[in-house]
Write a protein that holds these residues in place. Structure first.
Motif, PDB file in Angstrom:
ATOM      1  N   SER A 280      15.606  44.816  50.522  1.00 41.02           N
ATOM      2  CA  SER A 280      14.557  44.920  49.556  1.00 41.02           C
ATOM      3  C   SER A 280      13.485  44.006  49.938  1.00 41.02           C
ATOM      4  CB  SER A 280      15.216  44.528  48.149  1.00 41.02           C
ATOM      5  OG  SER A 280      14.297  44.178  47.181  1.00 41.02           O
ATOM      6  N   LEU A 281      14.087  42.729  50.409  1.00 40.36           N
ATOM      7  CA  LEU A 281      12.797  41.858  50.846  1.00 40.36           C
ATOM      8  C   LEU A 281      12.062  42.320  52.287  1.00 40.36           C
ATOM      9  CD1 LEU A 281      14.940  38.591  50.611  1.00 40.36           C
ATOM     10  CD2 LEU A 281      12.944  39.135  49.271  1.00 40.36           C
ATOM     11  N   SER A 282      12.950  42.861  52.973  1.00 36.82           N
ATOM     12  CA  SER A 282      11.968  43.675  54.346  1.00 36.82           C
ATOM     13  C   SER A 282      11.123  44.892  53.732  1.00 36.82           C
ATOM     14  CB  SER A 282      13.272  44.261  55.356  1.00 36.82           C
ATOM     15  OG  SER A 282      14.106  43.178  55.760  1.00 36.82           O
TER      16      SER A 282
ATOM     17  N   LEU B  67       7.147  43.148  63.326  1.00 34.76           N
ATOM     18  CA  LEU B  67       6.807  43.507  64.380  1.00 34.76           C
ATOM     19  C   LEU B  67       6.248  45.235  64.584  1.00 34.76           C
ATOM     20  CD1 LEU B  67       6.632  42.544  67.456  1.00 34.76           C
ATOM     21  CD2 LEU B  67       8.686  43.475  67.738  1.00 34.76           C
ATOM     22  N   GLU B  68       5.148  45.377  64.752  1.00 41.17           N
ATOM     23  CA  GLU B  68       4.560  46.525  64.944  1.00 41.17           C
ATOM     24  C   GLU B  68       4.395  47.335  66.314  1.00 41.17           C
ATOM     25  OE1 GLU B  68       0.923  49.209  62.992  1.00 41.17           O
ATOM     26  OE2 GLU B  68       1.255  47.535  62.351  1.00 41.17           O
ATOM     27  N   LEU B  69       5.016  48.292  66.731  1.00 38.28           N
ATOM     28  CA  LEU B  69       5.110  49.094  67.807  1.00 38.28           C
ATOM     29  C   LEU B  69       4.173  50.174  67.539  1.00 38.28           C
ATOM     30  CD1 LEU B  69       8.890  49.135  68.993  1.00 38.28           C
ATOM     31  CD2 LEU B  69       6.973  47.671  69.826  1.00 38.28           C
TER      32      LEU B  69
ATOM     33  N   TYR C  22      19.315  40.469  59.690  1.00 43.15           N
ATOM     34  CA  TYR C  22      19.441  41.799  59.245  1.00 43.15           C
ATOM     35  C   TYR C  22      18.047  42.499  60.054  1.00 43.15           C
ATOM     36  CZ  TYR C  22      18.935  45.872  55.901  1.00 43.15           C
ATOM     37  OH  TYR C  22      18.884  47.013  55.427  1.00 43.15           O
ATOM     38  N   ILE C  23      18.240  43.733  60.279  1.00 45.66           N
ATOM     39  CA  ILE C  23      17.040  44.460  60.972  1.00 45.66           C
ATOM     40  C   ILE C  23      16.603  45.810  60.242  1.00 45.66           C
ATOM     41  CG2 ILE C  23      16.189  45.696  63.164  1.00 45.66           C
ATOM     42  CD1 ILE C  23      18.358  44.016  64.604  1.00 45.66           C
ATOM     43  N   TYR C  24      15.359  45.957  59.878  1.00 41.86           N
ATOM     44  CA  TYR C  24      14.824  47.074  59.119  1.00 41.86           C
ATOM     45  C   TYR C  24      13.767  47.676  59.878  1.00 41.86           C
ATOM     46  CZ  TYR C  24      12.716  49.747  55.455  1.00 41.86           C
ATOM     47  OH  TYR C  24      12.375  50.629  54.543  1.00 41.86           O
TER      48      TYR C  24
ATOM     49  N   ALA D  59       6.676  49.972  62.233  1.00 43.75           N
ATOM     50  CA  ALA D  59       6.954  48.365  61.760  1.00 43.75           C
ATOM     51  C   ALA D  59       8.330  48.195  61.738  1.00 43.75           C
ATOM     52  CB  ALA D  59       6.000  48.131  60.817  1.00 43.75           C
ATOM     53  N   PHE D  60       8.856  47.174  62.268  1.00 42.25           N
ATOM     54  CA  PHE D  60      10.175  46.442  62.040  1.00 42.25           C
ATOM     55  C   PHE D  60      10.192  45.181  61.572  1.00 42.25           C
ATOM     56  CE2 PHE D  60      10.237  49.835  65.536  1.00 42.25           C
ATOM     57  CZ  PHE D  60      11.188  50.220  65.614  1.00 42.25           C
ATOM     58  N   VAL D  61      11.153  44.954  60.853  1.00 43.62           N
ATOM     59  CA  VAL D  61      11.268  43.444  60.160  1.00 43.62           C
ATOM     60  C   VAL D  61      12.673  43.038  60.594  1.00 43.62           C
ATOM     61  CG1 VAL D  61      11.636  42.223  58.155  1.00 43.62           C
ATOM     62  CG2 VAL D  61       9.838  44.238  58.100  1.00 43.62           C
ATOM     63  N   PHE D  62      12.510  41.647  61.067  1.00 42.90           N
ATOM     64  CA  PHE D  62      13.618  40.973  61.677  1.00 42.90           C
ATOM     65  C   PHE D  62      13.980  39.661  60.710  1.00 42.90           C
ATOM     66  CE2 PHE D  62      12.024  43.380  65.092  1.00 42.90           C
ATOM     67  CZ  PHE D  62      13.052  43.814  65.600  1.00 42.90           C
ATOM     68  N   ALA D  63      15.157  39.667  60.105  1.00 42.94           N
ATOM     69  CA  ALA D  63      15.406  38.379  59.180  1.00 42.94           C
ATOM     70  C   ALA D  63      16.202  37.450  59.966  1.00 42.94           C
ATOM     71  CB  ALA D  63      15.906  39.032  58.070  1.00 42.94           C
ATOM     72  N   LEU D  64      15.773  36.217  60.226  1.00 41.68           N
ATOM     73  CA  LEU D  64      16.592  34.981  60.821  1.00 41.68           C
ATOM     74  C   LEU D  64      16.622  33.952  59.789  1.00 41.68           C
ATOM     75  CD1 LEU D  64      14.957  36.671  63.103  1.00 41.68           C
ATOM     76  CD2 LEU D  64      15.932  35.016  64.572  1.00 41.68           C
TER      77      LEU D  64
END
Length: 271
Positions: free
Chosen positions: A131-133, A170-172, A209-211, A225-230
């Protein structure tokens, strides 16, 4: 007399505790020609090598698996510390051996050091992180650090913080006629090299988590676009965060580095 007995008994308990702690330092022999695989009961939160003579990588497809290998022959004995998301701390004593007798280790919670490591903040489950991603995907840009290779561009254009979790967007963009499929994305902390003789310490970070998490392919003429939670962290002045994006079946690899001043640009948001 009773005081002496109590004191003597207490000393025995302390010595037994210290011996039990020392016994939980696990010996591990490494070589240059073979990879040693460590399988932990929980996903790996961090892995810290004591020397650059040892290579360590968390397997992207299995975050509870660590691959370790000697970078050179006859390296000096060093250590490896691993913390899992279960709060367990494992310490290994590393040494060089040309032909190790064992290269796969299935570790149990009983082999971890005690007491357990206390992780900051209540854990977010996958539903929360998803949800946050999704909110991060639609949030405004607050940074721009990029790298290019073979008409493919990676741009880190967002860093966000929720409680004790950092989110990196991160956007590719793919302007080539070929599909671009990421094989893995690695996050690591390393020293900033000050001179040719400076040894570099590197520590892998495992995303919580990876989204999206379905291994999305970036098609020609499109972007994703990708989102990485750390887990939340900050960097010392002489440290940097490295993001390495490796292409599956290709060499259009992309690299982005951040300093602590970049991390501090993170925007806060609510769930």
């Amino acid at each position: 007399m009773n005081r002496f007995i109590i004191f003597f008994s207490a000393m025995i308990l302390v010595m037994e505790s210290m011996q039990s702690w020392a016994q939980r330092i696990l010996p591990l022999a490494l070589t240059t020609g073979r990879t040693t695989t460590l399988v932990f009961p929980y996903p790996i939160k961090s892995a810290d090598r004591g020397s650059a003579d040892v290579l360590a990588q968390i397997v992207p497809e299995a975050s509870n698996v660590l691959r370790v290998k000697a970078a050179r022959q006859s390296f000096k004995p060093t250590n490896l510390t691993v913390i899992t998301r279960g709060g367990e701390l494992y310490e290994f004593e590393l040494s060089y051996q040309a032909e190790p007798t064992q290269t796969v280790f299935l570790l149990s919670s009983g082999q971890a050091k005690t007491p357990m490591v206390t992780l900051k903040g209540p854990p977010l489950n996958d539903a929360d992180l998803s949800s946050l991603s999704k909110k991060v995907i639609g949030a405004d840009k607050n940074i721009s650090i990029k790298d290019k290779s073979g008409l493919v561009t990676a741009v880190l254009n967002g860093i966000f913080i929720f409680e004790n979790t950092l989110f990196f967007r991160l956007e590719l963009s793919n302007r080539s006629p070929l599909n671009y499929e990421p094989a893995s994305v690695r996050f690591s902390l390393s020293d900033i090299r000050r001179g040719k003789r400076t040894a570099i310490q590197q520590r892998e970070l495992s995303p919580l988590y990876i989204y999206p998490n379905d291994g999305k392919v970036v098609q020609p003429g499109s972007s994703c676009a990708f989102v990485f939670a750390l887990p939340q962290f900050t960097l010392a002045e002489q440290k940097k965060l490295n993001i390495s994006l490796l292409e599956k079946g290709g060499e259009r690899n992309l690299y982005i580095s951040l300093r602590n001043k970049d991390i501090l640009k993170a925007s806060t948001f609510s769930q």
